[in-house]
Design an enzyme around this catalytic site. Sequence first.
Site, PDB file in Angstrom:
ATOM      1  N   ASP A  50       0.863  -1.185   0.000  1.00 27.69           N
ATOM      2  CA  ASP A  50       0.000   0.000   0.000  1.00 27.69           C
ATOM      3  C   ASP A  50       0.899   1.235   0.000  1.00 27.69           C
ATOM      4  O   ASP A  50       1.518   1.557   1.015  1.00 27.69           O
ATOM      5  CB  ASP A  50      -0.894   0.036   1.242  1.00 27.69           C
ATOM      6  CG  ASP A  50      -2.015  -0.991   1.218  1.00 27.69           C
ATOM      7  OD1 ASP A  50      -1.924  -1.962   0.436  1.00 27.69           O
ATOM      8  OD2 ASP A  50      -2.980  -0.834   1.996  1.00 27.69           O
ATOM      9  N   LYS A  91      -6.964   3.235  -2.996  1.00 27.12           N
ATOM     10  CA  LYS A  91      -7.330   3.217  -1.575  1.00 27.12           C
ATOM     11  C   LYS A  91      -7.620   4.637  -1.111  1.00 27.12           C
ATOM     12  O   LYS A  91      -6.931   5.575  -1.509  1.00 27.12           O
ATOM     13  CB  LYS A  91      -6.179   2.591  -0.786  1.00 27.12           C
ATOM     14  CG  LYS A  91      -6.341   2.561   0.727  1.00 27.12           C
ATOM     15  CD  LYS A  91      -5.133   1.874   1.374  1.00 27.12           C
ATOM     16  CE  LYS A  91      -5.132   2.010   2.883  1.00 27.12           C
ATOM     17  NZ  LYS A  91      -3.939   1.367   3.502  1.00 27.12           N
ATOM     18  N   LYS A 112     -10.145   0.067  -1.982  1.00 27.44           N
ATOM     19  CA  LYS A 112     -10.003  -0.193  -0.552  1.00 27.44           C
ATOM     20  C   LYS A 112     -10.456   1.030   0.232  1.00 27.44           C
ATOM     21  O   LYS A 112      -9.934   2.123   0.040  1.00 27.44           O
ATOM     22  CB  LYS A 112      -8.552  -0.547  -0.205  1.00 27.44           C
ATOM     23  CG  LYS A 112      -8.325  -0.816   1.290  1.00 27.44           C
ATOM     24  CD  LYS A 112      -6.899  -1.283   1.562  1.00 27.44           C
ATOM     25  CE  LYS A 112      -6.612  -1.381   3.052  1.00 27.44           C
ATOM     26  NZ  LYS A 112      -5.240  -1.862   3.342  1.00 27.44           N
TER      27      LYS A 112
END
Length: 223
Positions: A92, A154, A182
């Site tokens: 991430d 995300k 996400k």
Amino acid sequence: MTSNQLAQYIDHTALTAEKNEQDISTLCNEAIEHGFYSVCINSAYIPLAKEKLAGSNVKICTVVGFPLGANLTSVKAFETQESIKAGANEIDMVINVGWIKSQKWDEVKQDIQAVFNACNGTPLKVILETCLLTKDEIVKACEICKEIGVAFVKTSTGFNKGGATVEDVALMKNTVGNIGVKASGGVRDTETALAMIKAGATRIGASAGIAIISGTQDTQSTY
């Protein structure tokens, strides 16, 4: 949706600075017990998580350029390579928000591309920090991520003034199509998690995973 099905959406998260080895061990044990998709941890704890999760199906997710995203691109790429070498299954990364605000879109793209290349097939999620972006900036960032071919976009680091919103998740999903979304930051109960999923989230980042799948309230979690 059953609690077991919901658990598979969750990256069980511990990223704050004070988390110690016992906290990470507990996180891993909880992830195994409840069937969470992954643990999301800082990279220094990857070896410990790898040991604790051995023999389980739980993945190891780690963060790169976290939480500000303003590192040199070369540093992000190196951090990515070292994290994967240590045992990370997913990355991430934080986008460079300052470059977005400076309209340096070529640099934004090059930054993501460098980390994507360093991943060499390991799934990459790009954290946009949506609370700091305009709707147009969210769309543009998502379009770049889609063009590069990342696995997920995300919403948030969880370290800024705002987290995931249903509106932003829906906007991101409508922009990226089949790419994952996400939702992270402020998702602390079942109702909120299900609302995010309905809006298009395919993964939930949360430190309140147990509360989310059990339908209880979590007043302690910060992510």
